[in-house]
Each structure stands twice: as structure tokens, then as C-alpha cells.
Write a protein that holds these residues in place. Sequence first.
Motif, mmCIF file in Angstrom:
data_model
loop_
_atom_site.group_PDB
_atom_site.id
_atom_site.type_symbol
_atom_site.label_atom_id
_atom_site.label_comp_id
_atom_site.label_asym_id
_atom_site.label_seq_id
_atom_site.Cartn_x
_atom_site.Cartn_y
_atom_site.Cartn_z
ATOM 1 N N ARG A 428 0.746 -1.155 -0.032
ATOM 2 C CA ARG A 428 -0.021 0.113 -0.021
ATOM 3 C C ARG A 428 1.001 1.212 -0.016
ATOM 4 O O ARG A 428 0.555 2.348 -0.705
ATOM 5 C CB ARG A 428 -0.845 -0.224 1.223
ATOM 6 N N THR A 429 1.983 1.106 0.790
ATOM 7 C CA THR A 429 2.876 2.445 0.909
ATOM 8 C C THR A 429 3.392 2.799 -0.551
ATOM 9 O O THR A 429 3.436 3.902 -1.240
ATOM 10 C CB THR A 429 3.957 2.041 1.933
ATOM 11 N N GLU A 430 4.037 1.713 -1.271
ATOM 12 C CA GLU A 430 4.545 1.978 -2.668
ATOM 13 C C GLU A 430 3.619 2.224 -3.601
ATOM 14 O O GLU A 430 3.804 3.267 -4.394
ATOM 15 C CB GLU A 430 5.030 0.620 -2.882
ATOM 16 N N GLU A 431 2.336 1.781 -3.589
ATOM 17 C CA GLU A 431 1.406 2.342 -4.445
ATOM 18 C C GLU A 431 0.903 3.454 -4.303
ATOM 19 O O GLU A 431 0.674 4.349 -5.151
ATOM 20 C CB GLU A 431 0.210 1.094 -4.398
ATOM 21 N N ALA A 609 13.069 0.395 5.197
ATOM 22 C CA ALA A 609 12.636 -0.375 4.178
ATOM 23 C C ALA A 609 12.238 0.403 2.978
ATOM 24 O O ALA A 609 11.793 1.457 3.026
ATOM 25 C CB ALA A 609 11.169 -1.178 4.744
ATOM 26 N N GLY A 610 12.413 -0.112 1.604
ATOM 27 C CA GLY A 610 11.980 0.587 0.362
ATOM 28 C C GLY A 610 13.267 1.210 -0.167
ATOM 29 O O GLY A 610 14.240 1.263 0.323
ATOM 30 N N LYS A 611 12.984 1.172 -1.535
ATOM 31 C CA LYS A 611 13.917 1.965 -2.380
ATOM 32 C C LYS A 611 13.007 2.876 -3.508
ATOM 33 O O LYS A 611 13.141 2.724 -4.735
ATOM 34 C CB LYS A 611 14.604 0.994 -3.306
ATOM 35 N N SER A 612 12.443 3.718 -2.812
ATOM 36 C CA SER A 612 11.400 4.636 -3.232
ATOM 37 C C SER A 612 11.884 5.476 -4.481
ATOM 38 O O SER A 612 11.514 5.804 -5.585
ATOM 39 C CB SER A 612 10.541 5.486 -2.439
ATOM 40 N N PHE A 613 13.155 5.875 -4.308
ATOM 41 C CA PHE A 613 13.670 6.748 -5.535
ATOM 42 C C PHE A 613 13.970 5.985 -6.692
ATOM 43 O O PHE A 613 13.609 6.459 -7.808
ATOM 44 C CB PHE A 613 15.118 7.274 -4.926
ATOM 45 N N ALA A 614 14.445 4.797 -6.671
ATOM 46 C CA ALA A 614 14.708 3.954 -7.825
ATOM 47 C C ALA A 614 13.127 3.337 -8.332
ATOM 48 O O ALA A 614 12.972 3.541 -9.466
ATOM 49 C CB ALA A 614 15.377 2.697 -7.314
ATOM 50 N N MET A 615 12.280 3.231 -7.454
ATOM 51 C CA MET A 615 10.962 2.994 -7.791
ATOM 52 C C MET A 615 10.190 4.047 -8.619
ATOM 53 O O MET A 615 9.535 3.756 -9.816
ATOM 54 C CB MET A 615 10.117 2.558 -6.510
ATOM 55 N N ILE A 616 10.196 5.377 -8.222
ATOM 56 C CA ILE A 616 9.760 6.353 -8.935
ATOM 57 C C ILE A 616 10.185 6.343 -10.168
ATOM 58 O O ILE A 616 9.602 6.691 -11.393
ATOM 59 C CB ILE A 616 9.716 7.667 -8.180
ATOM 60 N N GLN A 617 11.669 6.291 -10.313
ATOM 61 C CA GLN A 617 12.351 6.185 -11.626
ATOM 62 C C GLN A 617 11.672 4.944 -12.706
ATOM 63 O O GLN A 617 11.542 5.421 -13.831
ATOM 64 C CB GLN A 617 13.926 6.016 -11.618
ATOM 65 N N ALA A 618 11.792 3.917 -11.966
ATOM 66 C CA ALA A 618 11.182 2.734 -12.770
ATOM 67 C C ALA A 618 9.866 2.886 -13.111
ATOM 68 O O ALA A 618 9.385 2.414 -14.391
ATOM 69 C CB ALA A 618 11.560 1.531 -12.017
#
Length: 1020
Positions: A428-431, A609-618
Motif C-alpha cells: 500500500r505504501t509503494e502504490e 524499508a524501501g527503495k522509493s527513489f529507484a521505484m519512482i524512476q522505474a
Amino acid sequence: MLSVASVRSASGAANYFAKDDFKDNYYTADGSAEQSAWGGAGAETLGLEGEVSKQAFEEILSGTLPSGEGVARHENRRNGVDLTFSAPKSVSLMAYVAGDKRVLAANMTAVQKTMAWVEKNLAEGRKDIEGRKVPVQTSNLVYALFQHDTSRALDPQAHIHAVVANLTRMPDGKWQALHADKLWANNATIGAIYHAYLRAGLETLGYQVELQGKHGTFEISGVPKTVIDAFSQRREAILEKAAALGIVSAKGRDGVTTTTRDPKLNAGDRDGLIKGWIDKAAALGFDGKGLLASSEARAGASVSDSRVERGYRAVADAIQGAREVIGGFLRPHDPLVDSGLTRITLSPATARTQLAVASAVRILSEREAAFNVHLLAKTALDLGLKGVTIDSVEARVGRLIEQRQLIPGVPRDGDKNISMVTTAEALRTEETILKAVEAGAGKAVPVIPATEAPERLQAIADRPLNAGQLAAATLILSSEDRTITVQGVAGAGKSTMLQAVARVAEAEGRDIVGLAFQNKMVADLADGAGIKSQTIASFVLANERFVTERDTPRFEAAQAKFAGAMLVVDETSMVSSDDMLKLHRITEALGIDKLVLVGDRQQLSSIDAGKSFAMIQAAGGTMARMDENIRQRTDTLRTVAALANIGKAGEAMKVLGENVHESASAPETAAEMWLALAPDEREATAVFASGRASRAIINQRIQDGLAAEGTVRGQGIHLTVYERVNHTREELRYASTYQPGQTLDVGRGGALDVGLEKGRYDVTRVLPNGKVELSDGRRKIRFDPQQLSPTEKRDRLELTEKKDLHIREGDRIRWTANDKPRDLHNAALARVLTVDVNGVTVETASRERLTLDLGDPMLSRLDLAYALNMHMAQGITTDKAITVMDSHERNLSNQRMFNVGVTRVRDELVMVVDDKAKLERQLNLNPGNKTSALETLGRLDIDNRKGGGAPVKFDPGPIDGINLADQPDILGDLPPIPEGPVAPAVVGQANDLKAPPDLKPDVKGDLLPPLPERSLGLDL
């Protein structure tokens, strides 16, 4: 404990383990001598059973089946793996000194059950699929068990060798070499399973056990530590050897264990040896007879009153069970544990298993968004709760998956079982982060038009901006999207770019607020880019209330303050998903115009937890790339940095060539190198270390060297300083986490759930009933760690260890805590100017002088700073550096750590390593990536795991009943990571926001994906 080693020689192993006349040290429960026993479904298929003959054992290790068929017979063939299960010393003493052969039977049972789990879950072969060697689960092994009774120093040491042959039967019936990677990778899990089975077996025999440390190791209660130490000559020899080599980590000592083994001494007369043990123990006042009798009584083994004892035990168990049920009701609510009437019906062991698994989920999810199910099981077992074994843990994990509280990841090709799980909260956090990025598209007001930006920027910049810097700055100033990402390699000149952005924005009347993960980075952002900055934590603390608070004077004031403002987050790769979500929510709530995320996805990730910077890019967020490295000033270092940036650490080490020095005592060698430099060279040369242990050794050796030459002066002062012990909040809910001599710091607001006020408490005792005794200097306080709320996320508790620190005039120090009123920040550097009766005078990082009196609390929160770790190093630029990496520190030997360690330097880099070849292998295999819930579920390809081609697009899916497929699309293609050593700048642009036609609403509105149609590999 468990140790793992390769079987180097088939004939040598046969001569050692399976001698035809080997009758001296295998004991069964009744004390009779046997030689060995075959084990495993593979052995059964081959007709191997009973005693292991020397010839059969040697042939199997050599790859010859009983039929004569040869398997993987080639020159460099691996013969097998030796898993050695060593019982705790107290178990050996009860077996051989007290004569309780029951514990040997319990030990053998624990090993047999553990090996059954190993066979079921870790046995693999490999097959060719489209030119790739893909592991395939086989669930069969061929192994032999050998039980020994002495250490190499001839101390009593019950241990069992499980020698696994390099054979397995594939699903098509063909025999081939075993793919043993999982045996090596899961050695800690195997050890945890063994310890849990052995603990349970001994408790059934009536023994009580005490946990030793945090990994499920234990000793039998009642065996004195002095006796245990007296019979631990082999351990003392290992510790001495490790100390001589400067190795302090547990993994490092394991390496010493396997590399310093001498052939076992001749045991001679076995009866005489055992008599010698008994006499030695008697001289220490221990014979174990009373402890044995007590255990038999508790186990109901007394023949004369067995019925009475069984009745007593039944009543005692019922009372204990009732206490645990009542205690469960008094504990804080735990969403991962059954509650209400369901809890009443649970057996104590089942209730403890639920508690252990719930805690394991929280311990792991604090650091990772997804985690391996075997690691989850190990973490639960390591808590050491009575009656909790791998069987009950796997059953509970399976139940949580059925209840959708754990979400299974996409299984690996050829694997029958689920390997990774994530949580609904992580998903839920990532979404929600990606939904927030999407919602901000087109919501920002450009600072200046794109057509004006290049000329304005070049005119105001301190030095001409290159293409990558200019493109990134232009995008930040002109984009209409609220969230902007700037992906820049190490040394791309991000600070210079941001300085130009800040001056243009300020000229247009826009406020800019800088944010960074830690205070040292805050200072660097303020100095390097001229942007007023603060930590992310302090910004969130001050503004998170406005996510829900509206229509109050306080909210209106904050909204006015940030109207049209720009938040610039530096080193964003280190920002956790939780913090990233908070930043987006605050930005939206207060109407902040832009959230600019700047960093390098290839460098260190967040601790949490998380790798939000890379996730937003991807996922296709609006992005600019800065791929031109302007820091390094030599071709060699530019090539090294480029290779490090694409994960080719081994190749980068080869390019460094003779600048990579190999030394068994790498920290000491690095310290001597630095000390050999001239004073001006020392000032220009930083020292970086990947691990805490290496850093401590370097700091001490450099300080000693400077004192010897008179560079640091005077007698100085001895300080008692406090170092944080790295535990999650959930681990602090267990008494076994605490050790006498440690301190518990309770932060502002206190820990009201356990009745602790703000302050520092000494840990004085850990009680058998699970409570911890503390002292505040005036009174003793007992608290139950289990009363700490499992759902509280505020970090108000910190466990620390005391250490003596000697500082002198001239020493370089760093702060380990904050004192904001005096501008003293965690990780910031300072230098000791004077030490006298008035206190300690220091020069701070801002060149200010400050005298701390001898009772000042900040004198207890500092350390030497001649060497810095990689998290402190990220963001630093230095002319020269000495970087230390140790292959024994496996988790720290990863590509991200390497990237930071080699890209800080302009002119000259020297690496000092303990084992060049081993470190290269580890670096090439360990990217050091964090996990992602979306990636684990196969819905987003963040690290390009599928290899080649465009990244897998983000599948929105629903959040809390809102289907993201109905919302505007934020998808876009991430430019590929450059493959060459030096890549040109790539300018990112706002993506074309079109909803892809293949995304349709999920009519069920279900947050979680369906379970895969395959076995979970769990006992459900």
C-alpha cells in the motif's frame, strides 16, 4: 552452532569419517558405539542404508553410484559439503561428565529433523533453459551422519557431521551434480532450525535453557559459566587467532574456525579421556548429577513416583498455560496474532509461535519491503521462545498467507516453493507513493519558461554548467509536474547544479527548503548549494500533522509559509518508502509547489524499508539524468567510477591494479599507510571503511600512532561514551535483546506503555520471567518489554553499550547524537583543541570554538573520526582516499558500498582488502539492492532483473478500494543504465501521460494479487 565447509578430498574424507575400525566416538542413547548412518531420500533411492563403509562413502563422494554409473566426473569436481552441527558446551558436559546419554539422542534427533528440512527445501540441481543454467528443486540428498565427541583441543564437544555428497536426482530421474548454493546461503537458517529442535528436545527431557545472544544459541541452565569456559579451549584459541588478525565479527571468526583447523589430536584412551573430563569438572565443583536428577524429575522419569509426577506436570502445564493466555490478553493489541476467544483455545506453544512469527515480520519489515520466507523463519526461531520449531513457524506463515496478511511473491523459475513475501502495508505504501507522483502531474507552476532557463542558469552559475547539469536545472525550473527526479551519477556536480537552480528561483521570489537524511548531508547541502536545509526527520516532525489537520490557524500559517515553495531532497536514494510517502503527503496537504528528488539510485539505499527513489524512476516519473562524471580527474578513476556505477565492481578492482593492496589485517595496514603520509597529505586523504569493526580498529591504530609521534598531545581524558546497538524496535520487546551493562535511553515523551519516563537507564539484570531490571541511579525498575506496543513506530527507545574512549588534544572526533541549540549534529566532525580541568574545548565543523564541561552529556556521545563508514562518506568529495573492505563482512561487501567507497575521490585511490579474489566474487554476486513490494509481486521491474529491454511497467491495481487503473497514467520508459565506462548526459522530459489500453479496473477491488497455483512449501 553450525559450520559449513567443502569436502576437499573424497579419499581424505573417507579415511577421516568412515574408517573401518572407527569405533571410538559415536554414541547412541544407550552408550553403545556405532560408526555412522546414511541419510536422505537420495540415499534411500540408491539403496544406501545403515552403517557407512569406507569404500561406499568414498565412491559416493567421488560421484560413483552403487550401479557403477559416474555422475559429473571431471577434474575439478566438487566432492560435497560438510555441515557440522555442534551442540552447546553445556550439552556436551551433561552428556560426558554427568553421563546423560539422553541429550545425545536429542541432539541426533535435532540433526535428523534439520536435515529433513534441508533436503525438502534446499536441495537443487540445475538444467539448461534457453542457454541459462536454472536451479530446479529436487528435494533429495545423499548424505552420511557421523557423531563425534571431542573438539580439536580434546575438550568434550558433541557434534555431528552431515556430509552431503555432490549428487541429486532430478525430476526426470537423472542423477547429476548438486547445486549447493542454497546450502551455503542458508547456513544461518539451518543453524537456527537445529538450535530450535535441540532446545525443544532438551526441554522435553526436563532441562531449562538460557538464550545466549540474539541468534537462538543457548546453554542449559545450571551449568556454571566457569565450567563452560574451562572446557572451551578450542574457542579461546579461535578468539586469540581472530584478535591477532584484527577480526571481530562473528562471520570473520567462522572463517578463522575453518582455516585454522589442525588435524584432530590423537584421543588415545577414550575411557581415560572421559575420566579426565570428569575429574577436571569435579575440581571446579561440578559433576552435573544434581542437574540431571532435577531434569529427570521434571520430565517425569522417576520410576517410583511417575504417576504423581505426571499428574503434577499436567497441573503445572495447565497453570502455566492459563498464565500465558491471561498474559496475552494484557499485552497490547497485535494485528498479526489471534485475539479474543480464538486466543483462549490456543496451546501455549501455538500462542508463542504466533507471537514469534508476528515479531519476525515486524523485525524484517522495518528494514525491507519484502523478505525471504527462510529468513522469516530464522528470525522467528532466533527469538528462542519455548516450543517454537520450524514446523510450527512454517504452519503459521502459511496461515498468514491464507489470511492475506503476508503476500507471496512471484516464485523463481524451477522453484516449487514461495521464496519471498511482502506485507499489505508495504504494498500500500509503494502504490500510494506512485499515486501521489501521478496526482502531482501538471499541478506545479513553472518558475521560469524552459526557453529562458539555459541563459539564466549559465549567467548565475559559479562555473559553466555541462549539458547534464543544464538539462536537470532546466527541468526543475520549468516543469509543470510537482514531483521531479534527478538521477545523477557520483561526481556529476549535483550541488553545483542545485546552487544555480536556487539562485534563479530565489530571484523569482520562490523559497527553497533543502532536506537530507542526516545532519552531515544537511550541512553539505547548505555549504555546497547554498540552500537553507534541515533533516527529513525534523521536517516531517514539524509538518506531518497537517496531513490531517485543516482549517486551523496553525495549518493556515504553514500553508502560507510554503506557498510556491520548492523542497529539494538530496541523496534521495537513502530515503525510505515511509519517509517518501510522508513527504508527498505533506507536499500535497500544504500546497508545496515542487518536490525535487536528487540522488543516485546506484549508491547507498535507505537503512529502513524501501527503495522509493529507484521505484519512482522505474515507474516513469518525470526525470532528468546527469551521467557525466566531473569529479574524478584521472582516466583511471573515471573508468573505475563508471564501472562501479553499472555494478562491475570486480572489473573496477582490476582497473585499480596495484592500487589494491591485499592484507590479512586490512584495517591495520590502512592505518599504517595513512600514518606514513606527510602531514599535508594526511589532510587531503580520507579513510573509508565498510564496517563498524574495521572503522574502530583504524581509528584506534591511527590515534596510537599520532600519540607516539606527538601529533596528538597530553594525557587527555578517558570518557565513558555510548554507542548505539543496532536493534529494531520489535527486538526491544524481548528480554533476550538486553544485556547487563548496556543502557536504555528513553526519548522525549517517554515510553508510557511500560511506565518509563524520559532519561537514561542502566540494564542491571535480565530476569528468567522475561522482565528486565533497570536502574536510573536512584532506584531499581522492572519492566516487561512485551508491554511495548507492537504497532508504535516512533523511535523513543535506544539501546546503547558503554565503551571507554581516550581523547587527547588534536584528536579528530565526530558526534553520535544531536544538540541542535549548540549546532552539534550527529555525524558532524570536530577537532579537540584542549583538554583541562575546565573541560574539553573543540572546534566544530563550522569553525566555532566550544568548551564542554566534564559533565556535559555530549561528551558521552562522540567517537574518533579518523575513519568514516560509507553512510557517512556518501556526499563527501576528497582529493585522495584509502578505502578498506573486508570479505568477512559479507553483507557490507556489496556493489553499493563499493560504489560509494571508490567515487568520493578526485585524484588518487588506494584500496586495502583482506582477500582480493574472494572480495571480487562477493561484490559481483551482491548488488546490495533493497527489496520492493511491487517488484516482488512482479508488477514493476526496478532493478532490471528480467534483463534487457524496457522495464516492466507498473500495474496500478487498487488501493483501499480505489482502482489506480481508473486514474491518469504516470507510466513512462526509464532510460537504460549506460553500459559503457563513460556515458553521455541523457535529458529526461515529462512523460506523455496516456492511459494504456490494456489496464482495466479490478472489479473485485482487491488490494492483493491471487495466490500462485503451486505449493507454498509450507505445512499449512
